[in-house]
Structure formats: C-alpha cells, structure tokens
Design an enzyme around this catalytic site. Structure first.
Site, PDB file in Angstrom:
ATOM      1  N   LYS A 131       1.013  -1.248   0.010  1.00 35.57           N
ATOM      2  CA  LYS A 131      -0.020  -0.033  -0.167  1.00 35.57           C
ATOM      3  C   LYS A 131       0.893   1.236  -0.126  1.00 35.57           C
ATOM      4  CE  LYS A 131      -2.556  -0.987   3.834  1.00 35.57           C
ATOM      5  NZ  LYS A 131      -3.842  -0.593   4.613  1.00 35.57           N
ATOM      6  N   LYS A 138       2.715   2.374   2.316  1.00 38.73           N
ATOM      7  CA  LYS A 138       2.858   2.953   3.614  1.00 38.73           C
ATOM      8  C   LYS A 138       3.935   2.286   4.576  1.00 38.73           C
ATOM      9  CE  LYS A 138      -2.009   4.263   4.591  1.00 38.73           C
ATOM     10  NZ  LYS A 138      -3.055   4.095   5.706  1.00 38.73           N
TER      11      LYS A 138
HETATM   12  N1  C2G Z   1     -10.431   6.740   9.015  1.00 38.17           N
HETATM   13  C1  C2G Z   1     -11.383   7.791   9.529  1.00 38.17           C
HETATM   14  N2  C2G Z   1     -11.230   9.023   9.538  1.00 38.17           N
HETATM   15  C2  C2G Z   1      -9.660   9.473   9.645  1.00 38.17           C
HETATM   16  C3  C2G Z   1      -8.753   8.544   9.320  1.00 38.17           C
HETATM   17  C4  C2G Z   1      -8.983   7.131   9.051  1.00 38.17           C
HETATM   18  O1  C2G Z   1     -12.620   7.381   9.449  1.00 38.17           O
HETATM   19  N3  C2G Z   1      -9.686  10.837  10.061  1.00 38.17           N
HETATM   20  C5  C2G Z   1     -10.746   5.446   8.774  1.00 38.17           C
HETATM   21  C6  C2G Z   1     -10.468   5.200   7.450  1.00 38.17           C
HETATM   22  O2  C2G Z   1     -11.286   5.213   6.291  1.00 38.17           O
HETATM   23  C7  C2G Z   1     -10.371   3.595   7.509  1.00 38.17           C
HETATM   24  C8  C2G Z   1      -9.716   3.299   9.019  1.00 38.17           C
HETATM   25  O3  C2G Z   1     -10.012   4.511   9.451  1.00 38.17           O
HETATM   26  O4  C2G Z   1     -11.702   2.808   7.319  1.00 38.17           O
HETATM   27  C9  C2G Z   1      -8.364   2.874   9.045  1.00 38.17           C
HETATM   28  O5  C2G Z   1      -7.660   4.016   8.348  1.00 38.17           O
HETATM   29  P1  C2G Z   1      -6.115   3.363   7.758  1.00 38.17           P
HETATM   30  O6  C2G Z   1      -5.471   2.728   8.971  1.00 38.17           O
HETATM   31  O7  C2G Z   1      -5.428   4.619   6.789  1.00 38.17           O
HETATM   32  O8  C2G Z   1      -6.557   2.392   6.657  1.00 38.17           O
HETATM   33  P2  C2G Z   1      -6.119   2.137   5.182  1.00 38.17           P
HETATM   34  O9  C2G Z   1      -4.762   2.291   4.940  1.00 38.17           O
HETATM   35  O10 C2G Z   1      -7.082   3.080   4.459  1.00 38.17           O
HETATM   36  O11 C2G Z   1      -6.380   0.550   4.928  1.00 38.17           O
HETATM   37  O12 C2G Z   1      -7.723  -3.309   2.651  1.00 38.17           O
HETATM   38  C10 C2G Z   1      -8.147  -1.875   2.834  1.00 38.17           C
HETATM   39  C11 C2G Z   1      -6.981  -1.048   3.512  1.00 38.17           C
HETATM   40  O13 C2G Z   1      -6.163  -1.761   4.410  1.00 38.17           O
HETATM   41  C12 C2G Z   1      -7.595   0.114   4.271  1.00 38.17           C
END
Ligand code: C2G
Length: 133
Positions: A44, A46
């Site tokens: 990803k 990240k």
């Molecule tokens: N999130 C949120 N508000 C934020 C930041 C994050 O609602 N200000 C939510 C994201 O939309 C996600 C969850 O928190 O549903 C986790 O965010 P991340 O750890 O950034 O996840 P991500 O990298 O988007 O991983 O297969 C799917 C991926 O693994 C998603």
C-alpha cells in the site's frame, strides 16, 4: 449475532480510527478488524511507525474490537467475509465504491471519515513541531 468487519493499518492511533471502530461496532454485536501486515503496508506504499505486533496489541485493547487478524493481500476480503460469517463490511468513505463487489456476500457500508486528523497529518505536524489545532 450480527458480525462486522473492517480493514486498516491503524498506525499512530487517533480519534478518526476510534470513531470508525466505534460506529462499526455499533452496527452489530461483534467487530473483526483485519489489520494490514507490515508487508502489506509496503504494497500500500505505507510505512507504519508501529510494528504489526504492536498495532495488534493496541487494537485488541480497544473496547469496540473483538478480534484482530492480519491483512496480507487485497484479495482476501471475500474469503474473510465467508470464513468469519460476516454480515456487514465497513470502511471509511475515502474508500467509497471500492469494495462494492462484497455486496454479493454481505452489507457494505462506508462511514464518513473524521475530518482534520490522519496519521499522515500527525507525522507532518510533528516534523514541523506543530500540535493538532
Ligand atoms: N479513518 C477515518 N477517519 C480518519 C482517518 C481514517 O474514518 N480521519 C478510517 C479509514 O477510512 C479506514 C480506517 O479509519 O476505514 C483505517 O484507516 P487506515 O489505517 O488509514 O486504513 P487504510 O490504509 O485506508 O487501509 O484493505 C483496505 C485497507 O487496508 C485500508
């Protein structure tokens, strides 16, 4: 029992994460979080500050979370939904539409993201010596 699933990296835990987990859990009786492995984070593009093991311990300590399992690939969601007898798939709406293929297997709900906070913002602000205003 209504089972909910969600996915993420959950690094540098913040209120946006907690808001998502709380709302997801409130949609059912059980929340399974599929946590991105360090290897999948690389896919990803990240780099998490905390290791998978530490991010798992942190998530497991949250009252809204019932179980944490690893996310290794983009392609495991259908199997995860079937194997865990999931009723509802939840993600923040930055992913809106991306996982609609799961509608064949469970309800798919995208929840509004929490504004003004993200792991990226935390890292950037810290580099600038700023706090969250
Ligand atoms: N999130 C949120 N508000 C934020 C930041 C994050 O609602 N200000 C939510 C994201 O939309 C996600 C969850 O928190 O549903 C986790 O965010 P991340 O750890 O950034 O996840 P991500 O990298 O988007 O991983 O297969 C799917 C991926 O693994 C998603």
């Amino acid at each position: 029992m209504k089972k909910v699933i969600t996915y993420g990296t959950y690094d540098l835990l913040h209120v946006g994460h907690i808001n998502l987990l709380r709302r997801a859990r409130e949609l059912g009786d059980y929340l399974l979080v599929v946590l991105s492995s360090d290897e999948f984070n690389a896919i990803k593009h990240k780099t998490a500050y905390h290791s998978y093991e530490d991010r798992k311990i942190i998530l497991e300590s949250i009252r809204y979370v019932d179980k944490v399992i690893p996310e290794y690939t983009w392609d495991q969601k259908i199997k995860d939904v079937i194997d865990n007898d999931i009723d509802i798939f939840v993600m923040g709406d930055d992913w809106k539409g991306q996982f609609d293929f799961l509608k064949e297997y469970c309800e798919v709900i995208y929840l509004p993201r929490t504004k003004g906070i993200s792991t990226t913002k935390i890292k950037e602000d810290l580099q600038l010596g700023m706090k969250n205003e």
